[in-house]
Each structure stands twice: as C-alpha cells, then as structure tokens.
Design a protein around this motif. Structure first.
Motif, mmCIF file in Angstrom:
data_model
loop_
_atom_site.group_PDB
_atom_site.id
_atom_site.type_symbol
_atom_site.label_atom_id
_atom_site.label_comp_id
_atom_site.label_asym_id
_atom_site.label_seq_id
_atom_site.Cartn_x
_atom_site.Cartn_y
_atom_site.Cartn_z
ATOM 1 N N LEU A 15 0.854 -1.182 0.000
ATOM 2 C CA LEU A 15 0.000 0.000 0.000
ATOM 3 C C LEU A 15 0.889 1.231 0.000
ATOM 4 C CD1 LEU A 15 -2.699 -0.924 2.691
ATOM 5 C CD2 LEU A 15 -2.813 -1.276 0.215
ATOM 6 N N VAL A 16 0.635 2.129 -0.936
ATOM 7 C CA VAL A 16 1.404 3.368 -1.031
ATOM 8 C C VAL A 16 0.457 4.533 -0.837
ATOM 9 C CG1 VAL A 16 3.083 4.687 -2.366
ATOM 10 C CG2 VAL A 16 2.879 2.223 -2.731
ATOM 11 N N ASP A 17 0.786 5.400 0.067
ATOM 12 C CA ASP A 17 -0.070 6.549 0.372
ATOM 13 C C ASP A 17 0.133 7.639 -0.677
ATOM 14 O OD1 ASP A 17 -1.867 8.112 1.646
ATOM 15 O OD2 ASP A 17 -0.541 8.716 3.285
ATOM 16 N N GLU A 18 -0.146 7.294 -1.934
ATOM 17 C CA GLU A 18 0.021 8.237 -3.048
ATOM 18 C C GLU A 18 -0.939 7.832 -4.178
ATOM 19 O OE1 GLU A 18 0.110 10.877 -4.895
ATOM 20 O OE2 GLU A 18 1.979 11.326 -3.821
ATOM 21 N N HIS A 29 -2.139 -3.633 -10.048
ATOM 22 C CA HIS A 29 -2.283 -2.506 -9.130
ATOM 23 C C HIS A 29 -3.655 -1.879 -9.293
ATOM 24 C CE1 HIS A 29 -1.504 0.385 -12.487
ATOM 25 N NE2 HIS A 29 -2.053 1.279 -11.675
ATOM 26 N N GLY A 30 -4.032 -1.122 -8.271
ATOM 27 C CA GLY A 30 -5.321 -0.448 -8.288
ATOM 28 C C GLY A 30 -5.351 0.668 -7.262
ATOM 29 N N ARG A 31 -6.524 1.252 -7.096
ATOM 30 C CA ARG A 31 -6.698 2.360 -6.169
ATOM 31 C C ARG A 31 -7.180 1.868 -4.813
ATOM 32 N NH1 ARG A 31 -7.617 7.826 -6.782
ATOM 33 N NH2 ARG A 31 -8.054 7.573 -4.563
ATOM 34 N N THR A 32 -6.795 2.612 -3.791
ATOM 35 C CA THR A 32 -7.387 2.472 -2.468
ATOM 36 C C THR A 32 -8.095 3.786 -2.154
ATOM 37 O OG1 THR A 32 -5.458 3.326 -1.265
ATOM 38 C CG2 THR A 32 -5.484 0.965 -1.785
ATOM 39 N N GLY A 39 -4.883 5.960 -1.532
ATOM 40 C CA GLY A 39 -3.639 5.826 -2.278
ATOM 41 C C GLY A 39 -3.721 4.770 -3.361
ATOM 42 N N THR A 40 -2.638 4.009 -3.504
ATOM 43 C CA THR A 40 -2.499 3.010 -4.557
ATOM 44 C C THR A 40 -1.970 1.721 -3.947
ATOM 45 O OG1 THR A 40 -1.948 4.801 -6.106
ATOM 46 C CG2 THR A 40 -1.474 2.552 -6.829
ATOM 47 N N TRP A 41 -2.430 0.599 -4.450
ATOM 48 C CA TRP A 41 -1.884 -0.686 -4.028
ATOM 49 C C TRP A 41 -1.259 -1.389 -5.231
ATOM 50 C CZ3 TRP A 41 -3.469 -5.245 -6.276
ATOM 51 C CH2 TRP A 41 -4.693 -5.229 -6.955
ATOM 52 N N VAL A 42 -0.290 -2.247 -4.966
ATOM 53 C CA VAL A 42 0.371 -2.988 -6.036
ATOM 54 C C VAL A 42 0.805 -4.338 -5.498
ATOM 55 C CG1 VAL A 42 2.655 -2.006 -5.527
ATOM 56 C CG2 VAL A 42 2.176 -2.902 -7.814
ATOM 57 N N GLN A 43 0.791 -5.337 -6.369
ATOM 58 C CA GLN A 43 1.191 -6.690 -5.998
ATOM 59 C C GLN A 43 1.697 -7.403 -7.248
ATOM 60 O OE1 GLN A 43 -1.614 -8.885 -3.506
ATOM 61 N NE2 GLN A 43 -1.178 -10.764 -4.648
#
Length: 303
Positions: free
Chosen positions: A91-94, A138-141, A144-148
C-alpha cells in the motif's frame, strides 16, 4: 506538480499526448534501470528466491523499472524489496501512482478480488506483464495506490473460457490458502492484503528530537559504544586509540538525514565486503622476511 522521477519522460511517453523521448531522457532512464538492477542484485545475494531472478533483471523494461523505482522513492528499502518480488501486497499513500503506472502500450485492465470497497468501474485494476514482475497488478485504495506482483497472470472473467494460465493461477490460490502467503514471481510473502507492506511519504519526513530526548539518547549511545569497544590488541594499546568523538551520535540513527528518516535505502540490510587478493601482493607477503614489529619495540632495537 512535476513528477520527481528520472523515468517520467521515458516511460510515460507511451501515454497518449506525450512527446517522443530524447537522448537525454534515454540516458536518465538507463540510469534508473541500472539502479533498480543493482538493488535487485543486492537483495538477491542475501535473500532466497526462485532461480532466474538475476538473469531476468537483464531484461528489465523501463515500465518495470519505473514502478520499482517509484516504490523506492516512497520509502521502500532494499530488505523490503524481497517481499515485493515475492508477491507482497504493498500500500502506497500516493493516489497519483495509479495513473502513473498505466502505460498505454503494455497495461491492461484486470479483474481481481482486492479492495472491493473501490468502485472498479471508475478505478479498474490494472495488470502489466514483464520479465521481472511477471504479472504486476495494481489499483486504487481510498487514500492511495496498491500494487502486488503475481507469479501467474490470470485473464479469466466475463465470457472468456479458462486458459492453462488461469488453471496455474488457481493452483497459486490453493498455495495461498494453505500457506497464508502470496505467491509472487520469485517466492512467497507473508505480506498479504490483510497484513500489507505500507509505504507513506509522510513517514519519510525527518523529525527533530527535542533537546532532552537528544541528550538522553546521546548518553545511552556513548555508553553502548564504550562497552562495545572490542579490539584485537591489548587494553593498554586500545586506550591510546579511542574511537572518534562525534558530537551528534543521535544523528547516526537517521533523524538528521536529508531525504528520509531511518537508515535510508539499505535499511537494516546485511553489509559485507568482497575483496580479491592481489597475486602480486600475496607473493610479496609470502616471500617477505620483515622483522616483526614487536622486535623493534624491544630494548636495544632501533630508536
């Protein structure tokens, strides 16, 4: 806001409306790719991965380098890169990264079960394939943005019939259910959606210590340093060569670093030195008949 990234003008030109990259942009992009390759090679020396990771880095695409470099720019350290490459949920707060990681020529919309609270019609999940990331998803939260990264890409959904790749993806899901670990391209990671790796720019802002806390911390560090003064020589000789007297011991913990708190890119990673003995130097040492230094200190020796 201008993107603070050397790959901005090289990978993102693939989006509609971007200009063709110039030679200067190509050089900057190659520098970023080289940096990411080195990061992966460093973590590959200390971590356990599936075979082929280092070889895959030679085929690292600009888009893959952009994503991994963005994670590093938002606080990812080399030890944490292991979980990313092994499928850890990040999880990235961006929120801007959601659009930054959509590349016109290589990205595609994907179905996934992650973050169901997000309207997928507005923010569909985005996949991308590559030699290192295999299948990036990846997608939105909400914030921010999540990636896996996934070992096996999946394309089922809608009216499509399952493919052999989809069946392998289901096998990975069974492994996840049994081990409670995500199945990434290069291993397993316990960093799942319920227990993600969290990166936030706000956590990377250096914070100053209050004077009382700084004094107490400095005193504690000095006591630790003095008690840990182990040398290979006698105590009398060690007392003649004390360690350097640094004014700000607390600064070594990272509070005074200019870019981010903590210990920076390498975090608590293992440090080692690799040296190759010079054949000429080895021959000189083997054939040397120099009088030991201890003899020179005896009475009657050279003054």
């Amino acid at each position: 806001m201008e993107r603070k990234h050397a790959l901005a003008s090289i990978t993102h030109p693939r989006r509609p409306g971007r200009a063709v990259p110039d030679s200067a942009s190509d050089r900057r992009a190659e520098q970023v790719r080289t940096r990411v390759r080195l990061m992966i090679e460093i973590t590959a020396r200390a971590g356990v991965y599936r075979k082929g990771l280092v070889a895959a880095t030679r085929r690292l695409s600009p888009e893959e380098a952009a994503i991994l470099s963005d994670l590093e720019r938002h606080g990812l350290q080399v030890p944490q890169l292991h979980d990313v490459l092994c499928g850890g949920h990040v999880l990235v707060d961006e929120p801007r990264l959601y659009e930054d990681w959509r590349f016109a020529e290589v990205s595609h919309e994907r179905l996934s079960s992650h973050h169901r609270d997000i309207d997928k019609a507005v923010y569909p999940d985005i996949g991308m394939r590559g030699d290192v990331v295999r299948e990036k998803l990846h997608g939105r939260t909400a914030q921010g943005t999540w990636v896996q990264l996934e070992k096996t890409p999946a394309a089922f959904g809608g009216r499509k019939l399952p493919s052999p790749g989809d069946l392998r993806h289901l096998v990975d899901y069974v492994v996840y259910r049994v081990t409670r670990s995500n199945v990434g391209p290069w291993g397993l990671s316990r960093m799942t959606e319920r227990r993600p790796l969290y990166l936030a720019p706000v956590l990377a802002v250096p914070t100053a210590l209050t004077p009382p806390v700084a004094r107490m911390l400095t005193q504690a560090l000095r006591r630790i340093e003095e008690s840990d003064d182990a040398t290979a020589v006698s105590e009398d000789l060690a007392a003649r060569f004390p360690p350097p007297d640094r004014e700000d011991l607390a600064g070594e913990l990272g509070q005074s670093l200019p870019d981010r708190a903590g210990r920076g890119l390498f975090g608590n990673s293992e440090v080692w030195v690799t040296e190759t003995l010079s054949p000429s130097c080895a021959a000189v040492l083997r054939g040397s008949r120099v009088t030991p230094v201890v003899d020179l200190l005896q009475p009657g020796g050279p003054s």
